[in-house]
Design an enzyme around this catalytic site. Sequence first.
Site, PDB file in Angstrom:
ATOM      1  CG  ASP A  23     -10.035  -1.729  -3.602  1.00 18.29           C
ATOM      2  OD1 ASP A  23     -10.619  -0.855  -4.268  1.00 18.29           O
ATOM      3  OD2 ASP A  23     -10.460  -2.141  -2.521  1.00 18.29           O
ATOM      4  CG  ASP A  57      -2.087   0.997   1.017  1.00 16.10           C
ATOM      5  OD1 ASP A  57      -3.141   0.566   0.518  1.00 16.10           O
ATOM      6  OD2 ASP A  57      -1.926   2.192   1.341  1.00 16.10           O
ATOM      7  CB  CYS A 102     -15.389   1.201  -3.103  1.00 17.44           C
ATOM      8  SG  CYS A 102     -14.305   2.485  -2.461  1.00 17.44           S
TER       9      CYS A 102
END
Length: 390
Positions: free
Chosen positions: A291, A251, A344
């Site tokens: 993501d 990340d 998302c």
Amino acid sequence: MTPAARLSAAMDVLDRVAAGGNAEQALTQWARASRFAGSGDRAAVRDLVFTALRRRHSHAALGGGESGRALILGALREAGTDPAALFTGEAHAPAPLSAQETAHLARPVALEGTVALDCPDWLAPQLQASLGADFAPVMQALRDRAPVYLRVNTARGDRAAAQASLAAEGIATRPAPLAETALEVTGNERRIRNAQAYRDGLVELQDAASQALVAALPVRPGQRVLDYCAGGGGKVLALAARARQQLFAHDADPGRMRDLPARAARAGTEVQLLTGPEAAARGPYDLVLLDVPCSGSGAWRRAPEAKWRLTPERLRDLQEIQSEVLDKTMSYVAPGGCLAYATCSVIEAENGARIKAFLAAHPDWRCSFQRRFTPLEGGDGFYLALLTRR
């Protein structure tokens, strides 16, 4: 705390958020400074704050402004509650209504269009184009609190066993149709983190649509898998339960992954955490999951302040970041491997449009699968595209 004192606390937290604070952090700061507040008080204030943020547009119209006080007045008006009985100024209650507030509350307010849907005005055309006939129903769904879902770790047990274990501790659940591993919590959700099933790694908190997205990924035993934008690591842990693989996580903010090793150990698996250079050097991978950073528009129920802080400039910046991540990581994919792009978001500019731009720039790649999830299916809004080399 009295109901009126809870209103005062919610107003204070909302003003902190309006000044640029994060809602969760503002609530934590208030709770630490308010040791007298019990768990029921903290939960009630949290619900007041998040409801006001989800419905800021309509509550501001009903309450006569965007201050914490006005938003709470709008919430009471929507609920049909007379604020005069609570706004007394006594025992930590809000100050009595002013003449201007009384006059506004007496005037009828017609909620229409983006105000009724609590949709940012500037973004409505894009959301309408992205969602079509689902625009109004989706925006309406985003005005309400999100359901609480659990993912059953099938490496530890099945859904029936998880339900039975949770039920023994008074936590009610029901199977969620979006994913075979998903349970919707219908009672005593605040007991989850102390439940035996949670402590033993049999269940994890994870949205049902997020679980369905992971279930759609092409997974085989023995694969090398990189979750490049791992965040807290929920998706890589869900991947671990599907098959025995070599799992890596990265990340841009390593602090987001600080709990991942302990969570992986509880789930009975191992995930190797990588820096950016390490992620590139340890490739290639059979599956790279992206993501990517996005508007979060599909999850506005959970982080409602993000709905009002998104700007046209920020949305453009996010699209550039999304394209950059795609371009950077395509070289990490092994021959025959898959690059999985996810957001998302329910905004097409972050979803299908990004894939079209990527394919136009890289004709040796193709999209083999696309799926959009919306809150109308129960979970958050998500998008997934699977990319492979021709």
